[in-house]
Design a protein around this motif. Structure first.
Motif, PDB file in Angstrom:
ATOM      1  N   LEU A  78      -1.484  15.415   6.908  1.00 19.28           N
ATOM      2  CA  LEU A  78      -2.270  14.688   5.913  1.00 19.28           C
ATOM      3  C   LEU A  78      -3.340  13.774   6.504  1.00 19.28           C
ATOM      4  CD1 LEU A  78       0.488  13.863   3.265  1.00 19.28           C
ATOM      5  CD2 LEU A  78      -1.015  15.853   3.421  1.00 19.28           C
ATOM      6  N   ARG A  79      -3.656  13.944   7.784  1.00 23.87           N
ATOM      7  CA  ARG A  79      -4.752  13.173   8.380  1.00 23.87           C
ATOM      8  C   ARG A  79      -6.082  13.698   7.859  1.00 23.87           C
ATOM      9  NH1 ARG A  79      -2.765  12.794  14.637  1.00 23.87           N
ATOM     10  NH2 ARG A  79      -1.154  11.246  14.249  1.00 23.87           N
ATOM     11  N   LEU A  80      -7.072  12.813   7.796  1.00 23.77           N
ATOM     12  CA  LEU A  80      -8.411  13.240   7.410  1.00 23.77           C
ATOM     13  C   LEU A  80      -8.978  14.156   8.484  1.00 23.77           C
ATOM     14  CD1 LEU A  80      -9.982   9.980   5.946  1.00 23.77           C
ATOM     15  CD2 LEU A  80      -9.217  12.011   4.706  1.00 23.77           C
ATOM     16  N   LEU A  81      -9.600  15.223   8.050  1.00 27.51           N
ATOM     17  CA  LEU A  81     -10.214  16.173   8.973  1.00 27.51           C
ATOM     18  C   LEU A  81     -11.670  15.778   9.156  1.00 27.51           C
ATOM     19  CD1 LEU A  81      -8.635  19.376   7.446  1.00 27.51           C
ATOM     20  CD2 LEU A  81      -7.973  18.245   9.580  1.00 27.51           C
ATOM     21  N   ASP A  82     -12.125  15.823  10.408  1.00 25.18           N
ATOM     22  CA  ASP A  82     -13.485  15.354  10.658  1.00 25.18           C
ATOM     23  C   ASP A  82     -14.400  16.407  11.275  1.00 25.18           C
ATOM     24  OD1 ASP A  82     -12.409  15.419  13.180  1.00 25.18           O
ATOM     25  OD2 ASP A  82     -12.620  13.281  13.563  1.00 25.18           O
TER      26      ASP A  82
END
Length: 100
Positions: A78-82
């Motif tokens: 669930l980490r933001l993808l960059d």
């Protein structure tokens, strides 16, 4: 010990997206359901769900990609993808190597 149809990993079916994990300190597995509230995704304990998941409902790369496109987060951690490739895949490089 009860036998579970679903080993650790990620699953999806008509009820939603689930993560099966092993309880620390024991060999018992349980499931968490992906819940999205006001655009924020979290994993929440789903009592009894682990017995309803089967190996043929493993999370597909297509479902991961749909989630990434919609929320811009890795479907596993669930980490933001960059980066654009990770967003398109719906999963970050570390989780992709580990789960797919």
């Amino acid at each position: 010990m009860a036998k579970y149809l679903a080993p650790e990993g990620y699953y999806h079916n008509a009820l939603g997206i689930f993560k099966v994990v092993t309880n620390q300190g024991s060999d018992r597995r349980y499931a968490k359901k992906l819940t999205i509230t006001e655009g924020v995704a979290t994993w929440e304990y789903a009592p009894g769900a682990v017995t309803k998941l089967q190996i043929n409902t493993k999370l597909s790369e297509e479902v991961a990609a749909q989630f990434g496109a919609l929320y811009g987060q890795c479907i596993c951690c669930l980490r933001l993808l960059d980066n654009e490739e990770s967003i398109a895949l719906g999963i970050g490089p570390v989780c992709r190597a580990k789960y797919f």
